[in-house]
Design an enzyme around this catalytic site. Structure first.
Site, PDB file in Angstrom:
ATOM      1  N   GLY A  20       0.786  -1.234   0.000  1.00 47.87           N
ATOM      2  CA  GLY A  20       0.000   0.000   0.000  1.00 47.87           C
ATOM      3  C   GLY A  20       0.812   1.274   0.000  1.00 47.87           C
ATOM      4  O   GLY A  20       0.335   2.320   0.434  1.00 47.87           O
ATOM      5  N   ASN A  75       1.733   2.972  -2.633  1.00 52.41           N
ATOM      6  CA  ASN A  75       1.060   3.889  -3.571  1.00 52.41           C
ATOM      7  C   ASN A  75      -0.213   4.446  -2.945  1.00 52.41           C
ATOM      8  O   ASN A  75      -0.546   5.621  -3.124  1.00 52.41           O
ATOM      9  CB  ASN A  75       0.734   3.155  -4.874  1.00 52.41           C
ATOM     10  CG  ASN A  75       1.911   3.125  -5.824  1.00 52.41           C
ATOM     11  OD1 ASN A  75       2.251   4.113  -6.454  1.00 52.41           O
ATOM     12  ND2 ASN A  75       2.566   1.973  -5.921  1.00 52.41           N
ATOM     13  N   ARG A  80     -14.683 -15.613  -9.759  1.00 53.76           N
ATOM     14  CA  ARG A  80     -14.169 -14.239  -9.874  1.00 53.76           C
ATOM     15  C   ARG A  80     -15.342 -13.274  -9.987  1.00 53.76           C
ATOM     16  O   ARG A  80     -15.331 -12.183  -9.419  1.00 53.76           O
ATOM     17  CB  ARG A  80     -13.269 -14.113 -11.107  1.00 53.76           C
ATOM     18  CG  ARG A  80     -11.947 -14.820 -10.978  1.00 53.76           C
ATOM     19  CD  ARG A  80     -11.030 -14.473 -12.150  1.00 53.76           C
ATOM     20  NE  ARG A  80      -9.764 -15.198 -12.030  1.00 53.76           N
ATOM     21  CZ  ARG A  80      -8.781 -14.823 -11.202  1.00 53.76           C
ATOM     22  NH1 ARG A  80      -8.947 -13.743 -10.429  1.00 53.76           N
ATOM     23  NH2 ARG A  80      -7.668 -15.508 -11.130  1.00 53.76           N
ATOM     24  N   MET A  87      -3.872  -7.176  -6.847  1.00 53.53           N
ATOM     25  CA  MET A  87      -3.417  -8.345  -7.592  1.00 53.53           C
ATOM     26  C   MET A  87      -4.560  -9.321  -7.884  1.00 53.53           C
ATOM     27  O   MET A  87      -4.552 -10.462  -7.459  1.00 53.53           O
ATOM     28  CB  MET A  87      -2.288  -9.049  -6.835  1.00 53.53           C
ATOM     29  CG  MET A  87      -1.146  -8.128  -6.468  1.00 53.53           C
ATOM     30  SD  MET A  87      -0.536  -7.150  -7.857  1.00 53.53           S
ATOM     31  CE  MET A  87       0.629  -8.289  -8.556  1.00 53.53           C
ATOM     32  N   ILE A 110      -7.253 -10.511 -11.141  1.00 52.47           N
ATOM     33  CA  ILE A 110      -7.706 -10.378 -12.536  1.00 52.47           C
ATOM     34  C   ILE A 110      -9.171  -9.957 -12.472  1.00 52.47           C
ATOM     35  O   ILE A 110      -9.982 -10.628 -11.824  1.00 52.47           O
ATOM     36  CB  ILE A 110      -7.607 -11.737 -13.279  1.00 52.47           C
ATOM     37  CG1 ILE A 110      -6.191 -12.300 -13.178  1.00 52.47           C
ATOM     38  CG2 ILE A 110      -8.068 -11.581 -14.722  1.00 52.47           C
ATOM     39  CD1 ILE A 110      -5.185 -11.723 -14.097  1.00 52.47           C
ATOM     40  N   ASN A 120      -5.164   2.247 -13.427  1.00 50.32           N
ATOM     41  CA  ASN A 120      -4.205   1.348 -12.785  1.00 50.32           C
ATOM     42  C   ASN A 120      -2.796   1.900 -12.947  1.00 50.32           C
ATOM     43  O   ASN A 120      -2.477   2.519 -13.973  1.00 50.32           O
ATOM     44  CB  ASN A 120      -4.288  -0.045 -13.430  1.00 50.32           C
ATOM     45  CG  ASN A 120      -3.332  -1.051 -12.776  1.00 50.32           C
ATOM     46  OD1 ASN A 120      -3.320  -1.205 -11.569  1.00 50.32           O
ATOM     47  ND2 ASN A 120      -2.521  -1.701 -13.589  1.00 50.32           N
ATOM     48  N   HIS A 145       1.077   0.697 -13.287  1.00 50.79           N
ATOM     49  CA  HIS A 145       1.806  -0.534 -13.620  1.00 50.79           C
ATOM     50  C   HIS A 145       3.288  -0.193 -13.721  1.00 50.79           C
ATOM     51  O   HIS A 145       3.650   0.808 -14.364  1.00 50.79           O
ATOM     52  CB  HIS A 145       1.282  -1.102 -14.942  1.00 50.79           C
ATOM     53  CG  HIS A 145       1.923  -2.403 -15.320  1.00 50.79           C
ATOM     54  ND1 HIS A 145       1.554  -3.616 -14.754  1.00 50.79           N
ATOM     55  CD2 HIS A 145       2.930  -2.672 -16.192  1.00 50.79           C
ATOM     56  CE1 HIS A 145       2.311  -4.566 -15.267  1.00 50.79           C
ATOM     57  NE2 HIS A 145       3.150  -4.034 -16.149  1.00 50.79           N
ATOM     58  N   GLU A 185      -8.769  -6.243 -20.633  1.00 49.90           N
ATOM     59  CA  GLU A 185      -7.503  -6.923 -20.910  1.00 49.90           C
ATOM     60  C   GLU A 185      -6.476  -6.587 -19.820  1.00 49.90           C
ATOM     61  O   GLU A 185      -6.254  -5.399 -19.522  1.00 49.90           O
ATOM     62  CB  GLU A 185      -6.950  -6.473 -22.280  1.00 49.90           C
ATOM     63  CG  GLU A 185      -5.688  -7.239 -22.694  1.00 49.90           C
ATOM     64  CD  GLU A 185      -4.880  -6.478 -23.747  1.00 49.90           C
ATOM     65  OE1 GLU A 185      -5.462  -5.621 -24.437  1.00 49.90           O
ATOM     66  OE2 GLU A 185      -3.657  -6.737 -23.850  1.00 49.90           O
TER      67      GLU A 185
HETATM   68  C1  GRF Z   1       3.383  -1.278  -7.423  1.00 45.48           C
HETATM   69  O1  GRF Z   1       4.701  -1.327  -7.962  1.00 45.48           O
HETATM   70  C2  GRF Z   1       2.388  -1.407  -8.549  1.00 45.48           C
HETATM   71  O2  GRF Z   1       2.810  -0.781  -9.744  1.00 45.48           O
HETATM   72  C3  GRF Z   1       2.340  -2.897  -8.736  1.00 45.48           C
HETATM   73  O3  GRF Z   1       2.366  -3.425  -7.412  1.00 45.48           O
HETATM   74  C4  GRF Z   1       3.097  -2.518  -6.594  1.00 45.48           C
HETATM   75  C5  GRF Z   1       2.222  -2.182  -5.410  1.00 45.48           C
HETATM   76  O4  GRF Z   1       3.011  -1.646  -4.445  1.00 45.48           O
HETATM   77  N1  GRF Z   1       1.159  -3.316  -9.435  1.00 45.48           N
HETATM   78  P1  GRF Z   1       2.262  -0.963  -3.167  1.00 45.48           P
HETATM   79  O5  GRF Z   1       1.285  -1.993  -2.624  1.00 45.48           O
HETATM   80  O6  GRF Z   1       1.557   0.270  -3.682  1.00 45.48           O
HETATM   81  O7  GRF Z   1       3.378  -0.643  -2.218  1.00 45.48           O
END
Ligand code: GRF
Length: 186
Positions: free
Chosen positions: A13, A15, A64, A89, A91, A104, A106, A140
């Site tokens: 977390g 981000n 899902r 994480m 789908i 999102n 990435h 996708e």
């Molecule tokens: C980030 O690098 C994001 O781009 C990827 O998973 C990571 C998540 O990190 N999908 P956090 O949970 O935000 O620390």
């Protein structure tokens, strides 16, 4: 009236925390943080900022689609202007992608290195320029329209740790900035 975002996460977390810290200065609040993992590190981060946390344990759902239905309904309760997946994480099925306006983050320069091992693949690639992407979430995996990217020229002999730190630093800058741009344009 403040703009509202809901953030979906599964792990540390970091981000999520950057969004919680950065967005209020622009009149945007993180109305809720939703995770599929009871032990996600991001739960404590959100709670430290009094951001409501909802845990929807995906292992309790047969399909899902059943999980996504509960996720969509939960998001709807907070009526966000935008949903952000940051290290979520899962789908996502059309039950989600057809109904939720989401972006999102990435950790690669899409369309390169889609999927869950992007940092490793990007590092191993030897690409001279690496970076991160914010894109719309569609049906996708990591394939939605690209909104913004940030890149850097990787230094020769950069360690894997330094590489990952640089990637995250770019994410922490690009994601909040992109949310602000999208919501101030509305
Ligand atoms: C980030 O690098 C994001 O781009 C990827 O998973 C990571 C998540 O990190 N999908 P956090 O949970 O935000 O620390």
């Amino acid at each position: 009236m403040a703009k509202r975002v809901v953030v979906l996460f599964s792990g540390e977390g970091s981000n999520l925390q950057k969004l919680i810290e950065a967005l209020p200065a622009y009149g945007i609040e993180v109305a809720a943080a939703i995770t599929n993992r009871l032990r996600a590190g991001g739960i404590a981060r959100a709670q430290a900022f009094d951001v409501p946390v909802v845990v929807i344990d995906h292992t309790r759902y047969e399909t899902r689609e059943a999980f996504d239905r509960v996720l969509v309904e939960t998001i709807g309760r907070y009526a966000p202007d935008l949903t952000v997946t940051a290290g979520f994480m899962r789908i996502l099925t059309p039950v989600f992608t057809d109904l939720v306006r989401a972006i999102n983050i990435h950790p690669s320069l899409l369309p390169k290195y889609k999927g869950a091992n992007a940092i490793e693949q990007s590092f191993q690639s030897g690409d001279a320029v690496c970076g991160v992407t914010v894109h719309w979430v569609n049906g996708e995996l990591d394939g939605g329209e690209i909104i913004a990217q940030a890149s850097f020229a990787r230094e020769l002999h950069m360690t894997r740790e330094a590489f990952e730190q640089k990637i995250h630093a770019l994410e922490y800058d690009l994601l909040p900035k992109t949310v602000v741009q999208l919501l101030s344009g509305d």
